[in-house]
Design a protein around this motif. Structure first.
Motif, PDB file in Angstrom:
ATOM      1  N   ILE A 151       0.848  -1.307   0.018  1.00 16.23           N
ATOM      2  CA  ILE A 151      -0.014   0.054  -0.002  1.00 16.23           C
ATOM      3  C   ILE A 151       0.953   1.115  -0.024  1.00 16.23           C
ATOM      4  O   ILE A 151       1.793   1.345   0.902  1.00 16.23           O
ATOM      5  N   ASN A 152       0.609   2.205  -0.717  1.00 15.48           N
ATOM      6  CA  ASN A 152       1.506   3.269  -1.052  1.00 15.48           C
ATOM      7  C   ASN A 152       0.602   4.436  -0.761  1.00 15.48           C
ATOM      8  O   ASN A 152      -0.513   4.881  -1.068  1.00 15.48           O
ATOM      9  N   GLN A 153       0.988   5.368   0.305  1.00  7.93           N
ATOM     10  CA  GLN A 153       0.538   6.505   0.737  1.00  7.93           C
ATOM     11  C   GLN A 153       1.505   7.573   0.658  1.00  7.93           C
ATOM     12  O   GLN A 153       2.132   7.780   1.691  1.00  7.93           O
ATOM     13  N   GLY A 154       1.532   8.471  -0.295  1.00 12.58           N
ATOM     14  CA  GLY A 154       2.645   9.471  -0.671  1.00 12.58           C
ATOM     15  C   GLY A 154       3.926   8.654  -0.466  1.00 12.58           C
ATOM     16  O   GLY A 154       4.165   7.851  -1.542  1.00 12.58           O
ATOM     17  N   ASP A 155       5.023   9.140   0.146  1.00 14.60           N
ATOM     18  CA  ASP A 155       6.339   8.361   0.314  1.00 14.60           C
ATOM     19  C   ASP A 155       6.305   7.222   1.423  1.00 14.60           C
ATOM     20  O   ASP A 155       7.668   6.735   1.510  1.00 14.60           O
ATOM     21  N   LYS A 156       5.317   6.740   1.745  1.00 13.38           N
ATOM     22  CA  LYS A 156       5.181   5.749   2.685  1.00 13.38           C
ATOM     23  C   LYS A 156       4.332   4.426   2.095  1.00 13.38           C
ATOM     24  O   LYS A 156       3.770   4.551   1.232  1.00 13.38           O
ATOM     25  N   TYR A 157       5.129   3.280   2.679  1.00 11.80           N
ATOM     26  CA  TYR A 157       4.477   2.026   2.147  1.00 11.80           C
ATOM     27  C   TYR A 157       4.260   0.938   3.235  1.00 11.80           C
ATOM     28  O   TYR A 157       4.998   1.029   4.183  1.00 11.80           O
ATOM     29  N   PHE A 158       3.373   0.361   3.325  1.00  5.16           N
ATOM     30  CA  PHE A 158       2.935  -0.481   4.052  1.00  5.16           C
ATOM     31  C   PHE A 158       2.359  -2.009   3.356  1.00  5.16           C
ATOM     32  O   PHE A 158       2.266  -1.944   2.360  1.00  5.16           O
ATOM     33  N   CYS A 159       2.334  -2.885   4.335  1.00  7.40           N
ATOM     34  CA  CYS A 159       2.124  -4.247   3.908  1.00  7.40           C
ATOM     35  C   CYS A 159       1.365  -4.872   5.300  1.00  7.40           C
ATOM     36  O   CYS A 159       1.939  -5.184   6.268  1.00  7.40           O
ATOM     37  N   PHE A 160      -0.012  -5.060   5.026  1.00  5.52           N
ATOM     38  CA  PHE A 160      -0.928  -5.626   6.128  1.00  5.52           C
ATOM     39  C   PHE A 160      -0.729  -7.364   5.847  1.00  5.52           C
ATOM     40  O   PHE A 160      -0.803  -7.870   4.850  1.00  5.52           O
ATOM     41  N   LEU A 161       0.013  -7.933   7.065  1.00  6.15           N
ATOM     42  CA  LEU A 161       0.111  -9.515   6.993  1.00  6.15           C
ATOM     43  C   LEU A 161      -1.339 -10.172   7.669  1.00  6.15           C
ATOM     44  O   LEU A 161      -1.986  -9.459   8.408  1.00  6.15           O
ATOM     45  N   PRO A 162      -1.259 -11.301   7.246  1.00  9.40           N
ATOM     46  CA  PRO A 162      -2.610 -11.856   7.697  1.00  9.40           C
ATOM     47  C   PRO A 162      -2.376 -12.185   9.344  1.00  9.40           C
ATOM     48  O   PRO A 162      -1.340 -12.460   9.878  1.00  9.40           O
ATOM     49  N   GLY A 163      -3.792 -11.954   9.839  1.00  6.78           N
ATOM     50  CA  GLY A 163      -3.724 -12.186  11.475  1.00  6.78           C
ATOM     51  C   GLY A 163      -3.312 -10.494  11.963  1.00  6.78           C
ATOM     52  O   GLY A 163      -3.474 -10.416  13.015  1.00  6.78           O
ATOM     53  N   SER A 164      -3.262  -9.650  10.994  1.00  6.06           N
ATOM     54  CA  SER A 164      -2.993  -8.188  11.484  1.00  6.06           C
ATOM     55  C   SER A 164      -3.946  -7.531  12.131  1.00  6.06           C
ATOM     56  O   SER A 164      -4.004  -6.766  13.041  1.00  6.06           O
ATOM     57  N   ILE A 165      -5.218  -8.035  11.668  1.00  4.92           N
ATOM     58  CA  ILE A 165      -6.653  -7.423  12.226  1.00  4.92           C
ATOM     59  C   ILE A 165      -7.388  -8.734  12.477  1.00  4.92           C
ATOM     60  O   ILE A 165      -7.640  -9.514  11.512  1.00  4.92           O
ATOM     61  N   ILE A 259     -14.113   1.907   7.792  1.00  7.31           N
ATOM     62  CA  ILE A 259     -13.990   1.531   6.520  1.00  7.31           C
ATOM     63  C   ILE A 259     -14.602   2.488   5.497  1.00  7.31           C
ATOM     64  O   ILE A 259     -15.623   2.959   5.873  1.00  7.31           O
ATOM     65  N   SER A 260     -14.117   2.862   4.544  1.00 14.71           N
ATOM     66  CA  SER A 260     -14.740   3.966   3.496  1.00 14.71           C
ATOM     67  C   SER A 260     -14.961   3.563   2.175  1.00 14.71           C
ATOM     68  O   SER A 260     -13.856   2.781   1.732  1.00 14.71           O
ATOM     69  N   LEU A 261     -15.970   3.860   1.852  1.00 14.60           N
ATOM     70  CA  LEU A 261     -16.200   3.540   0.219  1.00 14.60           C
ATOM     71  C   LEU A 261     -15.520   4.970  -0.402  1.00 14.60           C
ATOM     72  O   LEU A 261     -15.906   6.029  -0.143  1.00 14.60           O
ATOM     73  N   VAL A 262     -14.634   4.473  -1.444  1.00 11.86           N
ATOM     74  CA  VAL A 262     -13.849   5.543  -2.008  1.00 11.86           C
ATOM     75  C   VAL A 262     -13.837   5.470  -3.614  1.00 11.86           C
ATOM     76  O   VAL A 262     -13.964   4.012  -3.996  1.00 11.86           O
ATOM     77  N   PRO A 263     -13.303   6.354  -4.517  1.00  9.35           N
ATOM     78  CA  PRO A 263     -13.324   6.123  -5.856  1.00  9.35           C
ATOM     79  C   PRO A 263     -12.090   5.472  -6.228  1.00  9.35           C
ATOM     80  O   PRO A 263     -12.180   4.648  -7.040  1.00  9.35           O
ATOM     81  N   GLU A 264     -11.183   5.317  -5.300  1.00  6.19           N
ATOM     82  CA  GLU A 264      -9.748   4.780  -5.756  1.00  6.19           C
ATOM     83  C   GLU A 264      -8.930   4.755  -4.368  1.00  6.19           C
ATOM     84  O   GLU A 264      -9.019   5.573  -3.469  1.00  6.19           O
ATOM     85  N   GLY A 265      -8.730   3.363  -4.012  1.00  4.73           N
ATOM     86  CA  GLY A 265      -7.950   3.239  -2.772  1.00  4.73           C
ATOM     87  C   GLY A 265      -6.294   2.962  -2.837  1.00  4.73           C
ATOM     88  O   GLY A 265      -6.008   2.701  -3.899  1.00  4.73           O
ATOM     89  N   ALA A 266      -5.798   3.134  -1.637  1.00  7.07           N
ATOM     90  CA  ALA A 266      -4.318   2.982  -1.685  1.00  7.07           C
ATOM     91  C   ALA A 266      -3.853   1.407  -1.981  1.00  7.07           C
ATOM     92  O   ALA A 266      -2.990   1.076  -2.307  1.00  7.07           O
TER      93      ALA A 266
END
Length: 315
Positions: A151-165, A259-266
């Motif tokens: 997931i890219n937000q600006g100059d930051k990157y994330f990755c949710f792993l299984p079990g994170s939520i 959670i949000s309904l959006v036109p385009e998600g990260a």
């Protein structure tokens, strides 16, 4: 572009866990992936011969430059038919027949009245068309997060792993919003919003009723205005990994807030679509049967085909 469409449609059909005979090459390359999906019943066997045609035509276009416009258009129609046929067979859906103006006239052996048909009423109440009644039974369903997606937000990157939520329905109620705007709450996990964390991501379903905000949600998804999902979370921990030159935060634990309904998600594989609420199973059952996953693959395939069609129209 068509090979990319098929690539996008088939990758989510592979199991994420370790599976004997499923190696890195099979996950990466289209030809061995199609063979594995056919051999293991993830695609119907009747498509085996057609899958060879897709690979050969795709290679002609990629390497020889001999694939003309007519061949490309034929391949587009063919690829679309293969995808939807495989999707319907895998999902166990009955055969559909379409009327001359695009509406469904028959499902299996049962006839369906066209949208212009009006239900008769005896109490003087406003009458509703069949199409309107059908819309009343719609729900919104999809994946709010796909695990292991970058997931890219600006100059930051994330990755949710299984079990994170885990256990998203427990604890403080979670909200469903438009565009992360808390001034208009569509639903909560105490009222109409159902969440389920599985091996592939965080699945969601919104039960539609006659409240204006729910109807607005339905219309914004049906019109294509908002068909992506985005989440508001509090991430815990600060583990980072370097992947392909990117510094990515690996999220092993997070608290979901909305959670949000959006036109385009990260998170690009996250999506939402409309499902028929009539006879719908529990969200957990749909997730376990891979229906939610297949819906996302079909959506990605359709979007890629649309992009290919636009590209062809400008040639």
């Amino acid at each position: 572009m068509l090979r990319l469409a098929i690539d996008l449609a088939t990758k989510p059909l592979l199991p994420e866990e370790f599976t004997p005979g499923l190696n890195r090459e099979t996950r990466r390359d289209l030809a061995p992936r199609l063979a594995w999906l056919l051999d293991n019943g993830r695609l119907p066997g009747e498509l085996r011969e057609l899958s060879d045609c897709i690979r050969e035509d795709g290679n002609d276009g990629a390497h020889d430059g001999t694939l003309g416009r007519e061949d490309a258009e034929d391949l587009m129609d063919f690829a679309s038919a293969v995808n939807w046929r495989g999707y319907e067979v895998a999902s166990g859906w009955p055969d559909l027949e379409y009327g001359g103006v695009g509406y469904i006239t028959q499902i299996g052996n049962k006839s369906v009245a066209p949208p212009s048909t009006v239900k008769a009423v005896d109490d003087g109440a406003p009458r509703m068309t069949v199409a309107q009644e059908w819309a009343e039974r719609k729900h919104i369903q999809g994946y709010a997060i796909r695990w292991r997606s970058i997931i890219n937000q600006g100059d930051k990157y994330f990755c949710f792993l299984p079990g994170s939520i885990k256990y998203p329905m427990l604890g403080e109620q979670k909200l469903l919003l438009f565009d992360h705007d808390p001034s208009e709450i569509v639903a909560t996990t105490c009222d109409g919003l159902v969440l389920h964390a599985d091996d592939y991501g965080l699945a969601m379903r919104l039960y539609i009723d006659n409240r204006p905000v729910r109807r607005k949600a339905l219309e914004t998804v049906r019109s294509g205005e908002r068909t992506a999902l985005s989440v508001g979370v509090i991430m815990h921990g600060s583990e980072y990994k370097e992947i392909d030159g990117l510094r990515i935060r690996m999220v092993r634990s997070a608290t979901l807030e909305e959670i949000s309904l959006v036109p385009e998600g990260a998170c690009r594989p996250a999506y939402c679509t409309l499902i028929d609420g009539e006879g719908a199973r529990l969200l957990e059952d749909d997730a376990n049967s891979l229906r939610v996953l297949k819906d996302g693959a079909a959506r990605a395939f359709t979007n890629a085909l649309r992009e290919a069609q636009v590209a062809l129209s400008h040639r």
